[in-house]
Design a protein around this motif. Structure first.
Motif, PDB file in Angstrom:
ATOM      1  N   VAL A 295       6.387  34.129  38.364  1.00  0.00           N
ATOM      2  CA  VAL A 295       7.310  35.371  38.433  1.00  0.00           C
ATOM      3  C   VAL A 295       6.155  36.263  37.636  1.00  0.00           C
ATOM      4  O   VAL A 295       5.932  36.470  36.149  1.00  0.00           O
ATOM      5  N   LEU A 296       6.026  37.642  38.362  1.00  0.00           N
ATOM      6  CA  LEU A 296       5.045  38.414  37.868  1.00  0.00           C
ATOM      7  C   LEU A 296       5.099  39.818  37.997  1.00  0.00           C
ATOM      8  O   LEU A 296       5.960  40.055  38.819  1.00  0.00           O
ATOM      9  N   LEU A 297       5.443  40.480  36.903  1.00  0.00           N
ATOM     10  CA  LEU A 297       5.559  41.753  36.703  1.00  0.00           C
ATOM     11  C   LEU A 297       4.643  42.652  36.389  1.00  0.00           C
ATOM     12  O   LEU A 297       3.836  42.307  35.775  1.00  0.00           O
ATOM     13  N   HIS A 298       4.377  43.726  37.452  1.00  0.00           N
ATOM     14  CA  HIS A 298       2.960  44.883  37.411  1.00  0.00           C
ATOM     15  C   HIS A 298       3.442  45.630  36.663  1.00  0.00           C
ATOM     16  O   HIS A 298       5.368  46.157  35.619  1.00  0.00           O
ATOM     17  N   GLY A 299       2.144  46.523  36.184  1.00  0.00           N
ATOM     18  CA  GLY A 299       2.367  47.913  34.642  1.00  0.00           C
ATOM     19  C   GLY A 299       2.845  49.087  35.991  1.00  0.00           C
ATOM     20  O   GLY A 299       2.681  49.204  37.269  1.00  0.00           O
ATOM     21  N   VAL A 300       3.375  50.251  34.864  1.00  0.00           N
ATOM     22  CA  VAL A 300       3.236  51.748  35.749  1.00  0.00           C
ATOM     23  C   VAL A 300       1.913  51.680  36.330  1.00  0.00           C
ATOM     24  O   VAL A 300       1.055  52.001  36.193  1.00  0.00           O
ATOM     25  N   THR A 301       2.742  51.985  37.677  1.00  0.00           N
ATOM     26  CA  THR A 301       1.364  53.080  38.759  1.00  0.00           C
ATOM     27  C   THR A 301       1.116  51.988  38.951  1.00  0.00           C
ATOM     28  O   THR A 301      -0.217  52.376  40.290  1.00  0.00           O
ATOM     29  N   LEU A 302       0.992  50.605  39.224  1.00  0.00           N
ATOM     30  CA  LEU A 302       0.470  49.633  39.626  1.00  0.00           C
ATOM     31  C   LEU A 302       1.407  48.709  41.039  1.00  0.00           C
ATOM     32  O   LEU A 302       2.801  49.888  41.364  1.00  0.00           O
ATOM     33  N   GLN A 303       1.098  48.150  41.710  1.00  0.00           N
ATOM     34  CA  GLN A 303       2.239  47.186  42.961  1.00  0.00           C
ATOM     35  C   GLN A 303       2.145  46.018  42.636  1.00  0.00           C
ATOM     36  O   GLN A 303       1.037  45.473  42.015  1.00  0.00           O
ATOM     37  N   TRP A 304       2.441  45.507  44.064  1.00  0.00           N
ATOM     38  CA  TRP A 304       2.482  43.988  43.554  1.00  0.00           C
ATOM     39  C   TRP A 304       1.480  43.553  44.237  1.00  0.00           C
ATOM     40  O   TRP A 304       0.756  42.124  43.356  1.00  0.00           O
ATOM     41  N   TRP A 305       0.237  44.269  44.433  1.00  0.00           N
ATOM     42  CA  TRP A 305      -0.776  43.749  45.641  1.00  0.00           C
ATOM     43  C   TRP A 305      -1.663  43.757  44.140  1.00  0.00           C
ATOM     44  O   TRP A 305      -3.062  42.716  44.338  1.00  0.00           O
ATOM     45  N   THR A 306      -1.620  43.828  43.179  1.00  0.00           N
ATOM     46  CA  THR A 306      -2.123  43.992  41.912  1.00  0.00           C
ATOM     47  C   THR A 306      -2.496  42.416  41.676  1.00  0.00           C
ATOM     48  O   THR A 306      -3.759  42.422  40.929  1.00  0.00           O
ATOM     49  N   TRP A 307      -1.827  42.144  41.919  1.00  0.00           N
ATOM     50  CA  TRP A 307      -1.535  39.969  41.550  1.00  0.00           C
ATOM     51  C   TRP A 307      -2.521  39.506  42.569  1.00  0.00           C
ATOM     52  O   TRP A 307      -2.235  38.012  42.440  1.00  0.00           O
ATOM     53  N   ASN A 308      -3.332  40.085  43.759  1.00  0.00           N
ATOM     54  CA  ASN A 308      -3.710  39.285  44.781  1.00  0.00           C
ATOM     55  C   ASN A 308      -4.656  38.260  44.065  1.00  0.00           C
ATOM     56  O   ASN A 308      -4.147  36.978  45.106  1.00  0.00           O
ATOM     57  N   PRO A 309      -5.327  38.164  42.879  1.00  0.00           N
ATOM     58  CA  PRO A 309      -5.777  37.304  42.973  1.00  0.00           C
ATOM     59  C   PRO A 309      -5.215  36.220  42.154  1.00  0.00           C
ATOM     60  O   PRO A 309      -5.606  34.874  42.706  1.00  0.00           O
ATOM     61  N   LEU A 310      -3.899  36.154  41.239  1.00  0.00           N
ATOM     62  CA  LEU A 310      -3.071  34.651  41.238  1.00  0.00           C
ATOM     63  C   LEU A 310      -2.449  34.325  42.360  1.00  0.00           C
ATOM     64  O   LEU A 310      -2.122  33.015  42.682  1.00  0.00           O
ATOM     65  N   PHE A 311      -2.279  35.158  44.112  1.00  0.00           N
ATOM     66  CA  PHE A 311      -2.043  34.507  45.397  1.00  0.00           C
ATOM     67  C   PHE A 311      -3.163  33.287  45.168  1.00  0.00           C
ATOM     68  O   PHE A 311      -2.740  32.415  45.723  1.00  0.00           O
ATOM     69  N   HIS A 312      -3.192  33.704  45.487  1.00  0.00           N
ATOM     70  CA  HIS A 312      -5.393  32.919  46.241  1.00  0.00           C
ATOM     71  C   HIS A 312      -5.282  31.807  45.172  1.00  0.00           C
ATOM     72  O   HIS A 312      -5.853  30.651  45.786  1.00  0.00           O
ATOM     73  N   LEU A 313      -5.368  32.310  43.540  1.00  0.00           N
ATOM     74  CA  LEU A 313      -5.647  30.596  43.439  1.00  0.00           C
ATOM     75  C   LEU A 313      -4.645  29.812  42.294  1.00  0.00           C
ATOM     76  O   LEU A 313      -4.657  28.761  41.822  1.00  0.00           O
ATOM     77  N   LEU A 314      -3.162  30.264  42.603  1.00  0.00           N
ATOM     78  CA  LEU A 314      -2.258  29.701  42.424  1.00  0.00           C
ATOM     79  C   LEU A 314      -0.893  29.131  43.087  1.00  0.00           C
ATOM     80  O   LEU A 314      -0.400  28.103  42.610  1.00  0.00           O
ATOM     81  N   SER A 315      -1.027  29.539  44.097  1.00  0.00           N
ATOM     82  CA  SER A 315      -0.177  29.731  45.623  1.00  0.00           C
ATOM     83  C   SER A 315      -0.272  27.716  45.444  1.00  0.00           C
ATOM     84  O   SER A 315       0.534  27.279  46.994  1.00  0.00           O
ATOM     85  N   ASP A 316      -0.749  27.684  45.648  1.00  0.00           N
ATOM     86  CA  ASP A 316      -0.965  26.324  45.496  1.00  0.00           C
ATOM     87  C   ASP A 316      -0.394  25.133  44.576  1.00  0.00           C
ATOM     88  O   ASP A 316       0.250  23.577  46.034  1.00  0.00           O
ATOM     89  N   ARG A 317      -0.022  25.507  44.161  1.00  0.00           N
ATOM     90  CA  ARG A 317       0.930  24.551  42.741  1.00  0.00           C
ATOM     91  C   ARG A 317       2.409  25.595  42.194  1.00  0.00           C
ATOM     92  O   ARG A 317       3.131  24.822  41.871  1.00  0.00           O
TER      93      ARG A 317
END
Length: 339
Positions: A74-96
């Motif tokens: 579960v990923l909580l972004h910082g102020v002024t950002l949005q959920w898609w700042t985590w795009n790299p981790l979706f690519h790298l870790l969503s298979d596990r």
């Protein structure tokens, strides 16, 4: 002070402002065009996403995104950002992992709710999102303000935290002392240049955040040694989409943040990660945070700035995987009663 002295002083200030503006443009031009073939593909939108609208107890609606199956991350972004700042981790870790992220209240597609954009409210949002998605045995990571809210969750919702998580990751964040004078030295010159350019061009400052060399140079402050131009533009886009009232409310809550006397109540495993070149939440703040948590491990990443997930995504993914493997054994969930 005579007129000649006043005129000379004004001239010096004007020349300095022009020099700063020119420097910002040149620096921005270089960073905007910088390609990172090892990172740029990871910044692209992931596929296979499921979107949720999660209502909160104070009337907000949170836009939540998830992908993958397995143990929740579960990923909580910082102020002024949005959920898609985590795009790299979706690519790298969503298979596990079952990767879950959302727009913090007042950001992106999430509304604010009656309690506003405060760390207390965001900490409660975390508990309610975990409940809504039936997420247990989770690894939860908070970046910057998201990490501050994660600390509030661990302190204010101790029982819930014990029952739903097996480890917490504090990324580029602090337990306290994030006061204006720690950020102003890095923003002051750029903000002054923006104001000067706006005055000379008769344009509002907000207009100067449009795509360009000056805005890229300002965003670059959040990054370390070798940022991607794609990442710089992504952060700029997120910043301009945040309503002013959200930034004001979040800023007030950040300036009042202090878990010095309470964060030790969290007795589970924790990983504290910071970039050695982080100018917004400096490494010494991460060291202090780690010292407050009994089971915390500290990792400092060389050449990395504040946007760790966009600068060193593979290293971050490796750290999460290693931590997740050890956290479950170190923090076993309470046994459930037999049926």
């Amino acid at each position: 002070m005579d007129r000649r002295t006043v005129g000379l002083a004004a001239g010096v200030v004007g020349v300095a402002a022009i020099a700063t503006a020119v420097g910002l443009r040149l620096g921005g031009r270089r960073v905007r065009t910088r390609e990172r073939p090892d990172i740029d593909p990871l910044l692209e939108p992931p596929t296979g996403l499921t979107h949720h609208e999660v209502p909160t107890s104070d009337g907000a609606i949170l836009h939540v995104v998830e992908a993958g199956r397995g143990r929740p991350l579960v990923l909580l972004h910082g102020v002024t950002l949005q959920w898609w700042t985590w795009n790299p981790l979706f690519h790298l870790l969503s298979d596990r992992f079952r990767v879950i992220a959302w727009d913090m209240r007042g950001h992106g597609r999430s509304t604010t709710g009656h309690d506003g954009v405060t760390l207390d409210a965001i900490g409660r949002d975390l508990a309610e999102v975990l409940d809504h998605l039936n997420a247990t045995d989770a690894i939860v990571m908070g970046h910057s303000m998201g990490g501050m809210a994660l600390g509030r969750y661990a302190v204010d919702h101790r029982k819930h935290c014990l029952e739903h998580t097996s480890g917490l990751v504090f990324l580029a964040t602090a337990a306290t002392e994030l006061t204006p004078h720690r950020v102003t030295p890095y923003l002051g010159a750029g903000a002054g240049a923006l104001a000067g350019i706006a005055a000379r061009s008769d344009l509002p400052v907000e207009h100067l955040w449009r795509p360009g060399d000056v805005s890229a140079s300002l965003v670059r402050i959040a990054f370390g040694k070798n940022p991607s131009g794609v990442a710089i533009e992504a952060v700029r886009q997120m910043i301009v989409e945040v309503p002013a009232v959200t930034s004001i409310e979040a800023g007030r809550s950040i300036l009042a943040h202090d878990l010095t006397d309470s964060l030790a109540r969290y007795e589970g495993p924790a990983l504290v990660i910071v970039g050695a070149n982080d100018h917004l939440t400096a490494p010494r703040l991460a060291r202090r945070l780690a010292a407050l948590i009994p089971q915390a491990e500290l990792v400092e990443l060389p050449d990395v700035g504040h946007q760790v997930m966009q600068e060193a995504p593979r290293r971050l993914a490796q750290l999460i995987e290693t931590f997740a493997a050890t956290a479950r054994a170190a923090h076993p969930r309470p046994a459930t009663s037999p049926a």
